[in-house]
Design a protein around this motif. Structure first.
Motif, PDB file in Angstrom:
ATOM      1  N   GLY A   1     -31.882  72.065  20.717  1.00 27.73           N
ATOM      2  CA  GLY A   1     -31.041  71.274  21.596  1.00 27.73           C
ATOM      3  C   GLY A   1     -30.187  72.142  22.488  1.00 27.73           C
ATOM      4  N   ASN A   2     -30.045  71.706  23.746  1.00 29.64           N
ATOM      5  CA  ASN A   2     -29.220  72.416  24.733  1.00 29.64           C
ATOM      6  C   ASN A   2     -29.649  73.876  24.900  1.00 29.64           C
ATOM      7  OD1 ASN A   2     -27.626  70.087  25.129  1.00 29.64           O
ATOM      8  ND2 ASN A   2     -26.312  70.650  23.393  1.00 29.64           N
ATOM      9  N   GLY A   3     -30.947  74.096  24.844  1.00 27.92           N
ATOM     10  CA  GLY A   3     -31.457  75.448  25.065  1.00 27.92           C
ATOM     11  C   GLY A   3     -31.250  76.391  23.906  1.00 27.92           C
ATOM     12  N   THR A   4     -30.858  75.877  22.738  1.00 30.07           N
ATOM     13  CA  THR A   4     -30.678  76.728  21.555  1.00 30.07           C
ATOM     14  C   THR A   4     -31.494  76.158  20.397  1.00 30.07           C
ATOM     15  OG1 THR A   4     -28.743  75.498  20.794  1.00 30.07           O
ATOM     16  CG2 THR A   4     -28.354  77.381  22.269  1.00 30.07           C
TER      17      THR A   4
ATOM     18  N   VAL B   1     -29.470  79.735   9.648  1.00 34.25           N
ATOM     19  CA  VAL B   1     -29.579  80.670  10.761  1.00 34.25           C
ATOM     20  C   VAL B   1     -28.688  80.201  11.897  1.00 34.25           C
ATOM     21  CG1 VAL B   1     -31.154  81.688  12.448  1.00 34.25           C
ATOM     22  CG2 VAL B   1     -31.917  81.302  10.093  1.00 34.25           C
ATOM     23  N   ASP B   2     -27.902  81.112  12.439  1.00 35.53           N
ATOM     24  CA  ASP B   2     -27.024  80.772  13.546  1.00 35.53           C
ATOM     25  C   ASP B   2     -27.833  80.334  14.766  1.00 35.53           C
ATOM     26  OD1 ASP B   2     -24.925  81.564  11.935  1.00 35.53           O
ATOM     27  OD2 ASP B   2     -24.934  83.616  12.715  1.00 35.53           O
ATOM     28  N   SER B   3     -27.256  79.444  15.541  1.00 30.38           N
ATOM     29  CA  SER B   3     -27.925  78.989  16.762  1.00 30.38           C
ATOM     30  C   SER B   3     -28.055  80.155  17.743  1.00 30.38           C
ATOM     31  CB  SER B   3     -27.132  77.858  17.408  1.00 30.38           C
ATOM     32  OG  SER B   3     -27.062  76.738  16.537  1.00 30.38           O
ATOM     33  N   PHE B   4     -29.215  80.261  18.335  1.00 32.65           N
ATOM     34  CA  PHE B   4     -29.435  81.294  19.340  1.00 32.65           C
ATOM     35  C   PHE B   4     -30.232  80.699  20.492  1.00 32.65           C
ATOM     36  CE2 PHE B   4     -32.697  81.679  16.076  1.00 32.65           C
ATOM     37  CZ  PHE B   4     -33.872  81.664  16.810  1.00 32.65           C
ATOM     38  N   PRO B   5     -30.044  81.197  21.704  1.00 32.33           N
ATOM     39  CA  PRO B   5     -30.672  80.593  22.883  1.00 32.33           C
ATOM     40  C   PRO B   5     -32.166  80.889  22.965  1.00 32.33           C
ATOM     41  CG  PRO B   5     -29.461  82.555  23.507  1.00 32.33           C
ATOM     42  CD  PRO B   5     -29.172  82.329  22.054  1.00 32.33           C
ATOM     43  N   LEU B   6     -32.873  79.919  23.521  1.00 32.50           N
ATOM     44  CA  LEU B   6     -34.288  80.076  23.807  1.00 32.50           C
ATOM     45  C   LEU B   6     -34.464  80.414  25.279  1.00 32.50           C
ATOM     46  CD1 LEU B   6     -35.808  77.078  21.836  1.00 32.50           C
ATOM     47  CD2 LEU B   6     -35.938  79.489  21.242  1.00 32.50           C
ATOM     48  N   VAL B   7     -35.477  81.170  25.572  1.00 32.01           N
ATOM     49  CA  VAL B   7     -35.724  81.574  26.956  1.00 32.01           C
ATOM     50  C   VAL B   7     -36.168  80.388  27.792  1.00 32.01           C
ATOM     51  CG1 VAL B   7     -37.081  83.065  28.459  1.00 32.01           C
ATOM     52  CG2 VAL B   7     -36.288  83.909  26.243  1.00 32.01           C
TER      53      VAL B   7
ATOM     54  N   CYS C   1     -40.998  91.707   7.854  1.00 32.74           N
ATOM     55  CA  CYS C   1     -42.019  90.717   8.219  1.00 32.74           C
ATOM     56  C   CYS C   1     -41.658  90.087   9.563  1.00 32.74           C
ATOM     57  CB  CYS C   1     -42.125  89.614   7.166  1.00 32.74           C
ATOM     58  SG  CYS C   1     -42.669  90.157   5.537  1.00 32.74           S
ATOM     59  N   ARG C   2     -42.698  89.778  10.339  1.00 29.68           N
ATOM     60  CA  ARG C   2     -42.536  89.018  11.582  1.00 29.68           C
ATOM     61  C   ARG C   2     -43.032  87.601  11.327  1.00 29.68           C
ATOM     62  NH1 ARG C   2     -41.050  91.599  16.074  1.00 29.68           N
ATOM     63  NH2 ARG C   2     -41.048  93.895  16.054  1.00 29.68           N
ATOM     64  N   VAL C   3     -42.146  86.652  11.606  1.00 25.60           N
ATOM     65  CA  VAL C   3     -42.438  85.251  11.302  1.00 25.60           C
ATOM     66  C   VAL C   3     -42.483  84.463  12.604  1.00 25.60           C
ATOM     67  CG1 VAL C   3     -41.698  83.214  10.012  1.00 25.60           C
ATOM     68  CG2 VAL C   3     -41.245  85.511   9.093  1.00 25.60           C
ATOM     69  N   GLY C   4     -43.604  83.789  12.828  1.00 27.64           N
ATOM     70  CA  GLY C   4     -43.737  82.922  13.990  1.00 27.64           C
ATOM     71  C   GLY C   4     -43.434  81.479  13.616  1.00 27.64           C
ATOM     72  N   VAL C   5     -42.541  80.848  14.373  1.00 34.42           N
ATOM     73  CA  VAL C   5     -42.108  79.479  14.096  1.00 34.42           C
ATOM     74  C   VAL C   5     -42.401  78.625  15.315  1.00 34.42           C
ATOM     75  CG1 VAL C   5     -40.174  78.003  13.433  1.00 34.42           C
ATOM     76  CG2 VAL C   5     -40.276  80.368  12.611  1.00 34.42           C
ATOM     77  N   SER C   6     -43.031  77.486  15.086  1.00 33.10           N
ATOM     78  CA  SER C   6     -43.302  76.569  16.180  1.00 33.10           C
ATOM     79  C   SER C   6     -41.996  75.967  16.676  1.00 33.10           C
ATOM     80  CB  SER C   6     -44.245  75.458  15.714  1.00 33.10           C
ATOM     81  OG  SER C   6     -44.373  74.465  16.709  1.00 33.10           O
ATOM     82  N   ALA C   7     -41.751  76.091  17.979  1.00 34.00           N
ATOM     83  CA  ALA C   7     -40.511  75.556  18.547  1.00 34.00           C
ATOM     84  C   ALA C   7     -40.542  74.040  18.658  1.00 34.00           C
ATOM     85  CB  ALA C   7     -40.265  76.171  19.928  1.00 34.00           C
TER      86      ALA C   7
ATOM     87  N   HIS D   1     -33.627  88.240  15.771  1.00 28.54           N
ATOM     88  CA  HIS D   1     -34.369  87.630  16.881  1.00 28.54           C
ATOM     89  C   HIS D   1     -33.967  88.337  18.170  1.00 28.54           C
ATOM     90  CE1 HIS D   1     -36.259  84.733  19.536  1.00 28.54           C
ATOM     91  NE2 HIS D   1     -35.092  84.565  20.154  1.00 28.54           N
ATOM     92  N   ALA D   2     -34.957  88.868  18.877  1.00 26.16           N
ATOM     93  CA  ALA D   2     -34.737  89.559  20.153  1.00 26.16           C
ATOM     94  C   ALA D   2     -33.716  90.690  20.011  1.00 26.16           C
ATOM     95  CB  ALA D   2     -34.292  88.564  21.229  1.00 26.16           C
ATOM     96  N   GLY D   3     -33.766  91.395  18.881  1.00 23.45           N
ATOM     97  CA  GLY D   3     -32.875  92.526  18.654  1.00 23.45           C
ATOM     98  C   GLY D   3     -31.496  92.168  18.159  1.00 23.45           C
ATOM     99  N   ASN D   4     -31.197  90.878  17.987  1.00 26.94           N
ATOM    100  CA  ASN D   4     -29.879  90.447  17.531  1.00 26.94           C
ATOM    101  C   ASN D   4     -29.982  89.805  16.153  1.00 26.94           C
ATOM    102  OD1 ASN D   4     -28.619  91.155  20.044  1.00 26.94           O
ATOM    103  ND2 ASN D   4     -29.441  89.258  20.924  1.00 26.94           N
TER     104      ASN D   4
END
Length: 199
Positions: free
Chosen positions: A75-78, A137-143, A183-189, A108-111
């Protein structure tokens, strides 16, 4: 007039015999000491070999068995979600492994977007301990928020599990060991399902 008997001969032979016996005794003592020293050296070498072969401290191994995302929202780009990870930590040492100051980090993305301390504990020699971690997990922005909401983009996060501790060998020698599993985890947005795990 009678001549007195010459007594110089026998005592000389007796003295020389005593001297020869004393020399042989000294050489026997030196030989015994040399053999004892060689035996002690061999015992010390054997102890060192046994120590490094049987009691050589080794780092534990971590194997991530499962990753789950039970709660997920966009929501709201996060994006925010709950992260759950199960792992098996094996102690390859003969002695017990006491772990402490261990953690699970999510990036995520180095953060850093999530972090959790793993409670201290102990794993017996040659045994495996199963650990589970769950945290928000804290909210983080999506590209691309629109694409993510439509479920056409995936979110990739990286988990880093670090287990630190010590192994006490023969009750006297303490060795600090550490293991790290990433581990690298892929999550469906779209729905928050796990689409891939690479460790």
């Amino acid at each position: 007039m009678e001549k007195s008997p010459d007594r110089s001969g026998p005592p000389r032979r007796h003295i020389s015999a005593v001297r020869r016996d004393t020399g042989r005794g000294g050489s026997k003592i030196v030989s015994s000491c040399s053999l004892a020293f060689c035996f002690l050296v061999l015992v010390a070498v054997a102890i060192v070999v046994v120590f490094f072969v049987l009691f050589r401290p080794r780092s534990p191994t971590i194997q991530v068995s499962a990753v789950q995302i039970p709660g997920f929202s966009v929501g709201n780009g996060t994006v925010s979600f709950t992260y759950v990870q199960y792992a098996a930590v094996r102690n390859p040492n003969r002695a017990a492994f006491s772990h402490y100051d261990s953690s699970l980090q999510l990036i995520h993305a180095g953060n850093q977007v999530g972090f959790m301390y793993i409670p201290a504990g102990e794993i017996d020699g040659g045994r495996t301990k199963y650990m589970g971690a769950k945290f928000a997990v804290d909210s983080f922005p999506l590209v691309a928020a629109a694409a993510a909401a439509a479920g056409v983009a995936d979110v990739e996060v990286e988990s880093r599990m670090r287990v630190k501790g010590r192994v006490r060998v023969l009750r006297f020698f303490i060795h600090h060991v550490e293991a790290v599993a990433g581990c690298r985890v892929g999550v469906s947005a779209g729905d928050g399902s796990v689409v891939g795990v690479r460790c």
